[in-house]
Design a protein around this motif. Structure first.
Motif, PDB file in Angstrom:
ATOM      1  N   ARG A  28       0.813  -1.208   0.000  1.00 60.40           N
ATOM      2  CA  ARG A  28       0.000   0.000   0.000  1.00 60.40           C
ATOM      3  C   ARG A  28       0.852   1.267   0.000  1.00 60.40           C
ATOM      4  O   ARG A  28       0.579   2.192  -0.759  1.00 60.40           O
ATOM      5  CB  ARG A  28      -0.939  -0.019   1.217  1.00 60.40           C
ATOM      6  N   ASN A  29       1.905   1.362   0.845  1.00 63.05           N
ATOM      7  CA  ASN A  29       2.727   2.582   0.917  1.00 63.05           C
ATOM      8  C   ASN A  29       3.401   2.883  -0.421  1.00 63.05           C
ATOM      9  O   ASN A  29       3.439   4.033  -0.857  1.00 63.05           O
ATOM     10  CB  ASN A  29       3.804   2.459   2.006  1.00 63.05           C
ATOM     11  N   ASP A  32       0.688   4.074  -2.829  1.00 61.90           N
ATOM     12  CA  ASP A  32       0.210   5.426  -2.513  1.00 61.90           C
ATOM     13  C   ASP A  32       1.256   6.492  -2.804  1.00 61.90           C
ATOM     14  O   ASP A  32       0.911   7.647  -3.090  1.00 61.90           O
ATOM     15  CB  ASP A  32      -0.222   5.511  -1.043  1.00 61.90           C
ATOM     16  N   ARG A  39       0.542   5.875 -11.093  1.00 58.48           N
ATOM     17  CA  ARG A  39      -0.452   5.014 -10.455  1.00 58.48           C
ATOM     18  C   ARG A  39      -1.609   4.714 -11.423  1.00 58.48           C
ATOM     19  O   ARG A  39      -2.059   3.587 -11.544  1.00 58.48           O
ATOM     20  CB  ARG A  39      -0.983   5.688  -9.178  1.00 58.48           C
TER      21      ARG A  39
END
Length: 186
Positions: A28-29, A32, A39
Motif C-alpha cells: 500500500r505505501n 500510494d 499510479r
C-alpha cells in the motif's frame, strides 16, 4: 509507448516476480507514494492484463492494492508459446449443406459420390422395388459414363429426373457427381 506494450512489459515483470517470490505484489505505501500518472498507468496496465486473461488476483484481501499471479495464458504470452487450435473435419451427407462447429473458415463441399454410395441411398429410399431396380439400372449407366469420362447421352437424366427430384439425398448425390464431372477438365 502504448498501453499494450507497457502492459506486456509489466507482464514480464510479474512473470519474473512470480518465479522469484510466488506472486507479484505492491504494498500500500509504495502504491500510494507513486505519482498520480504512474499510479493511473499501472492501474490501466493491470486492468488490461486482467481483461486479456493474462493475470488474476492473488491476495488482495491482505491490504495489497495490487497482488497478481499469471494465468496459463499469461505464461504462454511471456514465454512466446504458440497455441494451435485443433481443426476438426466433419463430413455431412444430405441435401442441407452448411458449416457446423466453431471457428470454421470456409465452406468447401467435396462430395463426389460413387455409385456404391448412390446404391445405398436408393436402397434406403421409400421407392417401390420396381422403381429401385429401374433407378439403379439408369444410374449405373450414368455412373459408368462418368467413370469413363464419356459424354452423357441426351435423355439419360430425363428418365430418372421425375423419380429423384422428390428424394433430396439422392438428388444431391447425383447432382454433386454430375457437377464434378462437368466442371473437371477432360
Amino acid at each position: 509507448m502504448s498501453i499494450h506494450n507497457d502492459s506486456l512489459s509489466l507482464l514480464e515483470q510479474i512473470y519474473n516476480a512470480q518465479n522469484a517470490y510466488g506472486s507479484f505484489a505492491i504494498v500500500r505505501n509504495t502504491f500510494d507514494n507513486l505519482p498520480f500518472k504512474d499510479r493511473q498507468a499501472l492501474e490501466q496496465q493491470v486492468k488490461y492484463l486482467k481483461d486479456s486473461g493474462y493475470v488474476e488476483n492473488h491476495t488482495p484481501c491482505v491490504g495489497l492494492p495490487i497482488s497478481l499471479v499469471l494465468t496459463a495464458s499469461g505464461i504462454r504470452k511471456v514465454e512466446n508459446i504458440q497455441t494451435n487450435a485443433s481443426i476438426s473435419s466433419i463430413n455431412i451427407m444430405g441435401s442441407n449443406y452448411g458449416i457446423v462447429g466453431d471457428n470454421n473458415s470456409s465452406n468447401i463441399i467435396n462430395n463426389n459420390c460413387s455409385f456404391s454410395d448412390v446404391q445405398e441411398l436408393v436402397k434406403s429410399s421409400d421407392f417401390s422395388e420396381e422403381d429401385k431396380a429401374l433407378l439403379l439400372k439408369e444410374l449405373k449407366s450414368l455412373y459408368d459414363r462418368i467413370e469413363m469420362k464419356a459424354p452423357i447421352e441426351q435423355g439419360m437424366l430425363s428418365s430418372i429426373a421425375d423419380k429423384i427430384k422428390d428424394y433430396q439425398p439422392l438428388l444431391g448425390a447425383v447432382l454433386s457427381s454430375l457437377t464434378t464431372f462437368l466442371t473437371t477438365p477432360k
